[in-house]
Design a protein around this motif. Structure first.
Motif, PDB file in Angstrom:
ATOM      1  N   VAL A   1       1.278   6.873  -6.237  1.00 43.53           N
ATOM      2  CA  VAL A   1       0.216   7.862  -6.426  1.00 43.53           C
ATOM      3  C   VAL A   1       0.795   9.240  -6.179  1.00 43.53           C
ATOM      4  O   VAL A   1       0.528  10.207  -6.916  1.00 43.53           O
ATOM      5  CB  VAL A   1      -0.977   7.584  -5.483  1.00 43.53           C
ATOM      6  N   ALA A   2       1.605   9.401  -5.149  1.00 42.72           N
ATOM      7  CA  ALA A   2       2.196  10.697  -4.827  1.00 42.72           C
ATOM      8  C   ALA A   2       3.139  11.114  -5.959  1.00 42.72           C
ATOM      9  O   ALA A   2       3.152  12.294  -6.391  1.00 42.72           O
ATOM     10  CB  ALA A   2       2.945  10.631  -3.515  1.00 42.72           C
ATOM     11  N   THR A   3       3.944  10.185  -6.428  1.00 38.56           N
ATOM     12  CA  THR A   3       4.872  10.484  -7.509  1.00 38.56           C
ATOM     13  C   THR A   3       4.092  10.824  -8.777  1.00 38.56           C
ATOM     14  O   THR A   3       4.441  11.781  -9.494  1.00 38.56           O
ATOM     15  CB  THR A   3       5.785   9.279  -7.778  1.00 38.56           C
TER      16      THR A   3
ATOM     17  N   MET B   1       0.816  -1.157   0.000  1.00 33.21           N
ATOM     18  CA  MET B   1       0.000   0.000   0.000  1.00 33.21           C
ATOM     19  C   MET B   1       0.880   1.248   0.000  1.00 33.21           C
ATOM     20  O   MET B   1       0.502   2.239  -0.635  1.00 33.21           O
ATOM     21  CB  MET B   1      -0.815  -0.078   1.269  1.00 33.21           C
ATOM     22  N   GLU B   2       1.916   1.098   0.758  1.00 30.71           N
ATOM     23  CA  GLU B   2       2.844   2.210   0.830  1.00 30.71           C
ATOM     24  C   GLU B   2       3.449   2.466  -0.547  1.00 30.71           C
ATOM     25  O   GLU B   2       3.638   3.614  -0.937  1.00 30.71           O
ATOM     26  CB  GLU B   2       3.962   1.845   1.807  1.00 30.71           C
ATOM     27  N   GLU B   3       3.767   1.437  -1.157  1.00 24.28           N
ATOM     28  CA  GLU B   3       4.339   1.552  -2.494  1.00 24.28           C
ATOM     29  C   GLU B   3       3.323   2.190  -3.439  1.00 24.28           C
ATOM     30  O   GLU B   3       3.691   3.035  -4.269  1.00 24.28           O
ATOM     31  CB  GLU B   3       4.678   0.151  -2.998  1.00 24.28           C
ATOM     32  N   LEU B   4       2.125   1.806  -3.290  1.00 22.85           N
ATOM     33  CA  LEU B   4       1.072   2.333  -4.134  1.00 22.85           C
ATOM     34  C   LEU B   4       0.842   3.805  -3.814  1.00 22.85           C
ATOM     35  O   LEU B   4       0.669   4.628  -4.735  1.00 22.85           O
ATOM     36  CB  LEU B   4      -0.185   1.523  -3.876  1.00 22.85           C
ATOM     37  N   ASN B   5       0.869   4.139  -2.555  1.00 20.84           N
ATOM     38  CA  ASN B   5       0.701   5.541  -2.149  1.00 20.84           C
ATOM     39  C   ASN B   5       1.871   6.384  -2.699  1.00 20.84           C
ATOM     40  O   ASN B   5       1.693   7.534  -3.101  1.00 20.84           O
ATOM     41  CB  ASN B   5       0.645   5.673  -0.628  1.00 20.84           C
ATOM     42  N   GLN B   6       3.011   5.767  -2.646  1.00 22.58           N
ATOM     43  CA  GLN B   6       4.185   6.465  -3.146  1.00 22.58           C
ATOM     44  C   GLN B   6       4.057   6.668  -4.664  1.00 22.58           C
ATOM     45  O   GLN B   6       4.413   7.720  -5.177  1.00 22.58           O
ATOM     46  CB  GLN B   6       5.444   5.651  -2.819  1.00 22.58           C
TER      47      GLN B   6
ATOM     48  N   GLN C   1       1.078  17.145 -11.784  1.00 25.11           N
ATOM     49  CA  GLN C   1       1.136  18.589 -11.549  1.00 25.11           C
ATOM     50  C   GLN C   1       2.248  19.219 -12.406  1.00 25.11           C
ATOM     51  O   GLN C   1       2.076  20.303 -12.956  1.00 25.11           O
ATOM     52  CB  GLN C   1       1.378  18.879 -10.072  1.00 25.11           C
ATOM     53  N   THR C   2       3.371  18.550 -12.491  1.00 21.67           N
ATOM     54  CA  THR C   2       4.491  19.058 -13.299  1.00 21.67           C
ATOM     55  C   THR C   2       4.063  19.121 -14.764  1.00 21.67           C
ATOM     56  O   THR C   2       4.299  20.110 -15.453  1.00 21.67           O
ATOM     57  CB  THR C   2       5.718  18.164 -13.141  1.00 21.67           C
TER      58      THR C   2
END
Length: 164
Positions: free
Chosen positions: A8-10, A1-6, A16-17
């Motif tokens: 998603v954040a990336t 999940m953390e990987e997925l959140n990461q 945005q970029t």
């Protein structure tokens, strides 16, 4: 999940970029479109100015050509007048030469007629009578009353030296 959140954040950061890049690119495109329109307007304005300048210079050229044509026509007319006047002058010179010839002929005739007049001997002893000779000019005696009335012999043509 953390990987997925990461991820998603990336992905969100990348999104945005990318959205920021897209906004910058849209602004650049809009700026370039505005500049393109300005360049088109400038080109149209310059083309109009060129057309007007060509029309003005064409009109001026036509006027100058008309003036040149008129001056050339006047010059040709002046040349014709000069030629005519020159011909008239030559005719007048010929007439003058003929008249001078006639005057000289009449003068010669008059002088020869004057010399054919009979020689009247002078009534005074100071003037010897003319001798009828073809080589010696004759004289005519005329009355002269300046101081003392007497007769003066006037030669028809210049007399030889010592004659009078």
């Amino acid at each position: 999940m953390e990987e997925l959140n990461q991820q998603v954040a990336t992905s969100s950061e990348q999104l945005q970029t990318y959205q920021s890049d897209i906004i910058d690119l849209r602004r650049t495109v809009n700026t370039l479109e505005i500049e393109l329109q300005a360049q088109h307007s400038l080109r149209d304005s310059l083309e109009n100015m060129l057309t007007e300048t060509e029309a003005r210079y064409s009109s001026q050229l036509a006027q100058i050509q008309c003036l040149i044509t008129n001056v050339e026509a006047q010059l040709a007319e002046i040349r014709c007048d000069l030629e005519r006047q020159n011909q008239e002058y030559q005719v007048l010179l010929d007439v003058r030469a003929r008249l001078e010839g006639e005057i000289n002929t009449y003068r010669g005739l008059l002088e020869s007629e004057d010399c054919k007049l009979p020689c009247n001997p002078c009534s005074t002893p100071s003037c010897p009578p003319c001798a009828p000779s073809p080589s010696v000019p004759r004289s005519v005696c005329v009355p002269h009353t300046v101081c003392v009335p007497h007769t003066v012999c006037v030669p028809c043509v210049p007399c030889p030296p010592g004659r009078f």
